[in-house]
Design a protein around this motif. Structure first.
Motif, PDB file in Angstrom:
ATOM      1  N   ARG A 168       0.841  -1.196   0.000  1.00 22.77           N
ATOM      2  CA  ARG A 168       0.000   0.000   0.000  1.00 22.77           C
ATOM      3  C   ARG A 168       0.884   1.258   0.000  1.00 22.77           C
ATOM      4  O   ARG A 168       2.032   1.208   0.463  1.00 22.77           O
ATOM      5  N   PRO A 169       0.326   2.403  -0.481  1.00 21.36           N
ATOM      6  CA  PRO A 169       1.068   3.657  -0.384  1.00 21.36           C
ATOM      7  C   PRO A 169       1.422   3.920   1.074  1.00 21.36           C
ATOM      8  O   PRO A 169       0.589   3.724   1.955  1.00 21.36           O
ATOM      9  N   GLY A 170       2.645   4.307   1.325  1.00 20.96           N
ATOM     10  CA  GLY A 170       3.046   4.647   2.691  1.00 20.96           C
ATOM     11  C   GLY A 170       3.353   3.448   3.568  1.00 20.96           C
ATOM     12  O   GLY A 170       3.771   3.611   4.714  1.00 20.96           O
ATOM     13  N   SER A 231      20.461  -2.874 -12.448  1.00 18.44           N
ATOM     14  CA  SER A 231      21.171  -2.316 -11.288  1.00 18.44           C
ATOM     15  C   SER A 231      20.139  -1.533 -10.481  1.00 18.44           C
ATOM     16  O   SER A 231      19.055  -1.198 -10.984  1.00 18.44           O
ATOM     17  N   ARG A 232      20.480  -1.233  -9.239  1.00 19.25           N
ATOM     18  CA  ARG A 232      19.571  -0.396  -8.427  1.00 19.25           C
ATOM     19  C   ARG A 232      19.315   0.930  -9.138  1.00 19.25           C
ATOM     20  O   ARG A 232      18.210   1.460  -9.121  1.00 19.25           O
ATOM     21  N   LEU A 233      20.376   1.460  -9.786  1.00 17.19           N
ATOM     22  CA  LEU A 233      20.234   2.742 -10.472  1.00 17.19           C
ATOM     23  C   LEU A 233      19.208   2.620 -11.605  1.00 17.19           C
ATOM     24  O   LEU A 233      18.330   3.484 -11.776  1.00 17.19           O
ATOM     25  N   GLU A 234      19.292   1.524 -12.370  1.00 13.97           N
ATOM     26  CA  GLU A 234      18.332   1.330 -13.474  1.00 13.97           C
ATOM     27  C   GLU A 234      16.915   1.142 -12.932  1.00 13.97           C
ATOM     28  O   GLU A 234      15.940   1.608 -13.517  1.00 13.97           O
ATOM     29  N   TYR A 235      16.823   0.428 -11.824  1.00 13.63           N
ATOM     30  CA  TYR A 235      15.522   0.176 -11.187  1.00 13.63           C
ATOM     31  C   TYR A 235      14.882   1.502 -10.753  1.00 13.63           C
ATOM     32  O   TYR A 235      13.724   1.800 -11.101  1.00 13.63           O
ATOM     33  N   VAL A 236      15.658   2.322 -10.028  1.00 17.14           N
ATOM     34  CA  VAL A 236      15.109   3.602  -9.553  1.00 17.14           C
ATOM     35  C   VAL A 236      14.777   4.510 -10.743  1.00 17.14           C
ATOM     36  O   VAL A 236      13.741   5.190 -10.758  1.00 17.14           O
ATOM     37  N   SER A 237      15.633   4.470 -11.769  1.00 20.12           N
ATOM     38  CA  SER A 237      15.365   5.283 -12.974  1.00 20.12           C
ATOM     39  C   SER A 237      14.041   4.869 -13.608  1.00 20.12           C
ATOM     40  O   SER A 237      13.258   5.709 -14.059  1.00 20.12           O
ATOM     41  N   GLU A 238      13.789   3.553 -13.646  1.00 13.87           N
ATOM     42  CA  GLU A 238      12.541   3.051 -14.250  1.00 13.87           C
ATOM     43  C   GLU A 238      11.320   3.486 -13.423  1.00 13.87           C
ATOM     44  O   GLU A 238      10.270   3.811 -13.981  1.00 13.87           O
ATOM     45  N   ILE A 239      11.481   3.497 -12.098  1.00  9.19           N
ATOM     46  CA  ILE A 239      10.383   3.948 -11.228  1.00  9.19           C
ATOM     47  C   ILE A 239      10.027   5.401 -11.574  1.00  9.19           C
ATOM     48  O   ILE A 239       8.863   5.745 -11.800  1.00  9.19           O
ATOM     49  N   LEU A 240      11.072   6.248 -11.648  1.00 10.11           N
ATOM     50  CA  LEU A 240      10.815   7.673 -11.882  1.00 10.11           C
ATOM     51  C   LEU A 240      10.303   7.917 -13.298  1.00 10.11           C
ATOM     52  O   LEU A 240       9.409   8.744 -13.525  1.00 10.11           O
ATOM     53  N   LYS A 241      10.849   7.160 -14.251  1.00 11.05           N
ATOM     54  CA  LYS A 241      10.380   7.286 -15.640  1.00 11.05           C
ATOM     55  C   LYS A 241       8.896   6.924 -15.727  1.00 11.05           C
ATOM     56  O   LYS A 241       8.106   7.624 -16.367  1.00 11.05           O
ATOM     57  N   SER A 242       8.507   5.845 -15.065  1.00 10.11           N
ATOM     58  CA  SER A 242       7.099   5.401 -15.100  1.00 10.11           C
ATOM     59  C   SER A 242       6.173   6.449 -14.492  1.00 10.11           C
ATOM     60  O   SER A 242       4.993   6.522 -14.836  1.00 10.11           O
ATOM     61  N   ALA A 243       6.719   7.236 -13.557  1.00  8.87           N
ATOM     62  CA  ALA A 243       5.896   8.276 -12.907  1.00  8.87           C
ATOM     63  C   ALA A 243       5.947   9.586 -13.683  1.00  8.87           C
ATOM     64  O   ALA A 243       5.324  10.570 -13.277  1.00  8.87           O
ATOM     65  N   GLY A 244       6.727   9.628 -14.781  1.00 10.71           N
ATOM     66  CA  GLY A 244       6.855  10.865 -15.562  1.00 10.71           C
ATOM     67  C   GLY A 244       7.670  11.920 -14.841  1.00 10.71           C
ATOM     68  O   GLY A 244       7.561  13.109 -15.133  1.00 10.71           O
ATOM     69  N   GLY A 287       5.501  -0.630 -14.087  1.00  5.91           N
ATOM     70  CA  GLY A 287       4.785   0.496 -14.702  1.00  5.91           C
ATOM     71  C   GLY A 287       3.351   0.569 -14.198  1.00  5.91           C
ATOM     72  O   GLY A 287       2.858   1.647 -13.833  1.00  5.91           O
ATOM     73  N   CYS A 288       2.671  -0.584 -14.159  1.00  3.82           N
ATOM     74  CA  CYS A 288       1.266  -0.612 -13.690  1.00  3.82           C
ATOM     75  C   CYS A 288       1.203  -0.194 -12.222  1.00  3.82           C
ATOM     76  O   CYS A 288       0.309   0.565 -11.812  1.00  3.82           O
ATOM     77  N   TYR A 289       2.145  -0.700 -11.443  1.00  4.41           N
ATOM     78  CA  TYR A 289       2.123  -0.411 -10.005  1.00  4.41           C
ATOM     79  C   TYR A 289       2.382   1.086  -9.744  1.00  4.41           C
ATOM     80  O   TYR A 289       1.685   1.714  -8.942  1.00  4.41           O
ATOM     81  N   VAL A 290       3.359   1.654 -10.446  1.00  2.00           N
ATOM     82  CA  VAL A 290       3.654   3.085 -10.268  1.00  2.00           C
ATOM     83  C   VAL A 290       2.433   3.921 -10.652  1.00  2.00           C
ATOM     84  O   VAL A 290       2.109   4.910  -9.981  1.00  2.00           O
ATOM     85  N   GLN A 291       1.745   3.520 -11.719  1.00  3.25           N
ATOM     86  CA  GLN A 291       0.540   4.257 -12.135  1.00  3.25           C
ATOM     87  C   GLN A 291      -0.502   4.271 -11.013  1.00  3.25           C
ATOM     88  O   GLN A 291      -1.131   5.284 -10.747  1.00  3.25           O
ATOM     89  N   LYS A 292      -0.655   3.107 -10.344  1.00  2.00           N
ATOM     90  CA  LYS A 292      -1.624   3.030  -9.234  1.00  2.00           C
ATOM     91  C   LYS A 292      -1.224   3.982  -8.107  1.00  2.00           C
ATOM     92  O   LYS A 292      -2.050   4.680  -7.530  1.00  2.00           O
ATOM     93  N   LEU A 293       0.087   3.984  -7.781  1.00  6.19           N
ATOM     94  CA  LEU A 293       0.560   4.877  -6.711  1.00  6.19           C
ATOM     95  C   LEU A 293       0.369   6.344  -7.105  1.00  6.19           C
ATOM     96  O   LEU A 293      -0.027   7.181  -6.275  1.00  6.19           O
ATOM     97  N   GLU A 294       0.645   6.659  -8.372  1.00  4.22           N
ATOM     98  CA  GLU A 294       0.500   8.044  -8.834  1.00  4.22           C
ATOM     99  C   GLU A 294      -0.965   8.482  -8.816  1.00  4.22           C
ATOM    100  O   GLU A 294      -1.269   9.616  -8.451  1.00  4.22           O
ATOM    101  N   ASP A 295      -1.858   7.559  -9.196  1.00  2.00           N
ATOM    102  CA  ASP A 295      -3.302   7.874  -9.128  1.00  2.00           C
ATOM    103  C   ASP A 295      -3.689   8.188  -7.688  1.00  2.00           C
ATOM    104  O   ASP A 295      -4.421   9.141  -7.413  1.00  2.00           O
TER     105      ASP A 295
END
Ligand SMILES: NC(=O)c1ccc[n+]([C@@H]2O[C@H](COP(=O)([O-])OP(=O)(O)OC[C@H]3O[C@@H](n4cnc5c(N)ncnc54)[C@H](OP(=O)(O)O)[C@@H]3O)[C@@H](O)[C@H]2O)c1
Length: 302
Positions: A168-170, A231-244, A287-295
């Motif tokens: 869940r968020p948080g 890598s962790r860096l690629e993972y975090v980059s993908e999280i932020l990219k998915s969130a725009g 990507g789907c999960y980040v979208q849910k968190l952003e919503d």
């Protein structure tokens, strides 16, 4: 077949409820969201005292479960270096007692371990034929925990997981949520470019593991998100990219107390061997999960 149908069918087949531990955690909450509440007996710290293991066994037996799902674990990797007894009590003692209870009750047993248990002796992703040479106290206890579960339950299913995301968020230890908040309003944040692993959706793990139980598959399997490791860096980059997000991710090496292996990457070789190499691509699930968190953030104006 929907998961809800699966659970109903499974209960009918085995004749009892599903005991779930660790429901407040990232993986446990994924199970909680897909198993009908009426079918679940959730056991928390109040009844799972790792220093009174006979009570734990008796509690499980009394529940007359069809399946025991153990998502409870001491996951404080850094803390375990200073408090190995606590990690051992939960990751070995409690895990073994839950498996013993499941065995005595005639229930199936589902337990989780970590690809971090393989250690740091290989550059390529690990498969299940590779030996475990854990480099941290936490991963030592997880490796010994696998043995304790198998010793107590002949047909246990153990899945070695990658870097889990979900929850869940948080929620405590929600890595993706924490990175989104960390990046808010910042031009850049740091992540480790050296450490490699497989981001893995908790929902995908819960989904697949219930299918494996349904098929009576047992033994030890790697279970990581499909697609090339990161890598962790690629993972975090993908999280932020998915969130725009416009925040950049810069390479930073974090000094950690626990000597975590730089290579926790793995392949689902044994899942492929039994015809279940069906974990979705991690980038897609993320990507789907980040979208849910952003919503959620938009709705709550966070
Ligand atoms: N997260 C990852 O990246 C990752 C990677 C590889 C493998 N895994 C494995 O996946 C499984 C699930 O991990 P997770 O990420 O969901 O963990 P998590 O979010 O840290 O949740 C751990 C759960 O265990 C419970 N717990 C801890 N000590 C307990 C005790 N003494 N008695 C009863 N319950 C106790 C916690 O309850 P409280 O809420 O009361 O603390 C919580 O519900 C674990 O086996 C873990 O080793 C996780």
């Amino acid at each position: 077949m929907t998961l809800e149908n699966f659970c109903r069918k499974d209960i009918k087949k085995f004749g009892g409820p599903i005991v779930l531990t660790g429901a407040t955690g990232i993986l446990g909450s994924a199970f909680e969201s897909i198993i009908p509440a009426a079918s679940t007996i959730s056991l928390g710290r109040d009844v799972l005292d790792p220093h009174r293991l006979d009570n734990v066994v008796a509690t499980v037996v009394r529940a007359k479960p069809s399946l025991v799902i153990n998502c409870a674990a001491d996951t404080d990797v850094e803390g375990a270096e200073d408090a190995p007894e606590r990690a051992f009590a939960v990751n070995v003692g409690l895990a073994g007692a839950l498996a013993k209870g499941a065995s005595e009750a005639g229930a199936a047993m589902l337990h989780f371990s970590s690809t971090g248990c393989y250690g740091a002796w290989k550059k390529e992703p690990y498969d299940e034929s590779d030996i475990l040479r854990p480099t941290t106290v936490h991963h030592h206890t997880k490796a010994i925990g696998e043995e304790a579960v198998l010793k107590a339950h002949n047909n246990a299913l153990i899945l070695r997981l990658g870097w889990l995301f979900g929850g869940r968020p948080g929620q405590k230890k929600n890595f993706v949520w924490s990175r989104l908040l960390e990046a808010e309003g910042k031009p850049e944040i740091g992540a480790n470019p050296q450490q490699r692993g497989n981001p893995t959706s908790a929902n995908d793990v819960a989904d697949l593991s219930l299918r494996l139980v349904e098929e009576n598959i047992n033994g030890i399997f790697n279970c990581v998100g499909s697609g090339v490791f990161a890598s962790r860096l690629e993972y975090v980059s993908e999280i932020l990219k998915s969130a725009g997000s416009q925040t950049r991710v810069k390479p930073v090496e974090f000094i950690r107390k626990a000597p975590v292996s730089p290579n926790e990457a793995a392949v689902n070789k044994m899942l492929a061997a039994v015809g279940f190499d069906v974990m979705p691509p991690w980038r897609q699930s993320l990507g789907c999960y980040v979208q849910k968190l952003e919503d959620y953030r938009r709705r709550m104006m966070i």
